[in-house]
Design a protein around this motif. Structure first.
Motif, PDB file in Angstrom:
ATOM      1  N   VAL A   1       0.433  -1.335   0.138  1.00  0.00           N
ATOM      2  CA  VAL A   1      -0.281  -0.045  -0.210  1.00  0.00           C
ATOM      3  C   VAL A   1       0.570   0.855  -0.040  1.00  0.00           C
ATOM      4  O   VAL A   1       1.806   1.421   0.364  1.00  0.00           O
ATOM      5  N   LYS A   2       0.776   1.510  -0.360  1.00  0.00           N
ATOM      6  CA  LYS A   2       1.132   3.350  -0.925  1.00  0.00           C
ATOM      7  C   LYS A   2       0.153   4.766  -0.848  1.00  0.00           C
ATOM      8  O   LYS A   2      -1.073   4.096  -1.511  1.00  0.00           O
TER       9      LYS A   2
ATOM     10  N   SER B   1       4.065  14.090  -3.575  1.00  0.00           N
ATOM     11  CA  SER B   1       3.969  11.881  -2.637  1.00  0.00           C
ATOM     12  C   SER B   1       2.211  12.087  -4.127  1.00  0.00           C
ATOM     13  O   SER B   1       2.428  11.071  -4.435  1.00  0.00           O
ATOM     14  N   ARG B   2       1.195  13.013  -3.413  1.00  0.00           N
ATOM     15  CA  ARG B   2       0.617  12.743  -4.575  1.00  0.00           C
ATOM     16  C   ARG B   2       0.480  12.343  -5.971  1.00  0.00           C
ATOM     17  O   ARG B   2       0.240  11.754  -6.732  1.00  0.00           O
ATOM     18  N   ASP B   3       1.392  14.172  -6.605  1.00  0.00           N
ATOM     19  CA  ASP B   3       2.061  13.019  -7.813  1.00  0.00           C
ATOM     20  C   ASP B   3       2.469  12.360  -8.245  1.00  0.00           C
ATOM     21  O   ASP B   3       2.055  12.300  -9.187  1.00  0.00           O
ATOM     22  N   GLU B   4       3.497  11.985  -7.628  1.00  0.00           N
ATOM     23  CA  GLU B   4       3.983  10.415  -7.858  1.00  0.00           C
ATOM     24  C   GLU B   4       3.114   9.870  -7.926  1.00  0.00           C
ATOM     25  O   GLU B   4       3.375   8.595  -8.850  1.00  0.00           O
TER      26      GLU B   4
ATOM     27  N   ASN C   1       2.572   7.697 -11.647  1.00  0.00           N
ATOM     28  CA  ASN C   1       2.768   5.852 -11.112  1.00  0.00           C
ATOM     29  C   ASN C   1       1.504   4.925 -11.982  1.00  0.00           C
ATOM     30  O   ASN C   1       1.706   4.425 -13.276  1.00  0.00           O
ATOM     31  N   LEU C   2      -0.016   5.825 -11.949  1.00  0.00           N
ATOM     32  CA  LEU C   2      -0.919   5.320 -12.729  1.00  0.00           C
ATOM     33  C   LEU C   2      -0.998   5.485 -13.934  1.00  0.00           C
ATOM     34  O   LEU C   2      -1.336   4.627 -14.802  1.00  0.00           O
TER      35      LEU C   2
END
Length: 130
Positions: free
Chosen positions: A62-63, A70-73, A77-78
């Motif tokens: 779980v990330k 970190s939201r942007d990361e 990723n998605l």
């Protein structure tokens, strides 16, 4: 090797989290019906990354994002996962089991595939045989 036999890396304790991180983690785990096994640490941009399991013993990573960076990361990723899948290469990715959001910050849940290659080069007795 079954998923439940996949080696678990050294995990950090869950203690020491800031109250807001603990609150986010609890909300995500409750929503997903998961129990924590430990914390991998923090991702490259501050994401809280934890190893969990469900009631059947299946393991998941779980990330959880906790700030704008970190939201942007996670969002990047998605997007990257979708681009890779659109090229027909989804078999190299972990299954994205679930995405969700706690407040303004997204999280993602993927199946646990074991240690990454870089970590294994340090933990395997004969890394040259990987």
């Amino acid at each position: 090797m079954s998923r439940s036999e996949t080696p678990i890396p050294s995990l950090n304790e869950l203690s020491g989290l800031r109250p807001e991180e603990e609150s986010q983690m609890s909300a995500v785990l409750q929503a997903e019906g998961l129990e924590p096994l430990g914390r991998f640490g923090f991702g490259h941009t501050g994401n809280l990354v934890i190893l969990t399991h469900d009631q059947d013993g299946n393991r998941y990573v779980v990330k959880i994002s906790n700030d704008d960076r970190s939201r942007d990361e996670i969002e990047t990723n998605l997007e990257g996962y979708e681009q890779i899948r659109s090229l027909g290469l989804g078999m190299i990715l972990p299954d994205t089991i679930k995405t969700g959001q706690v407040g303004d910050y997204p999280y993602l849940v993927t199946n646990y595939l074991g240690l990454d290659f870089a970590t294994r080069t340090y933990t395997e007795p004969k890394p040259e045989e990987l």
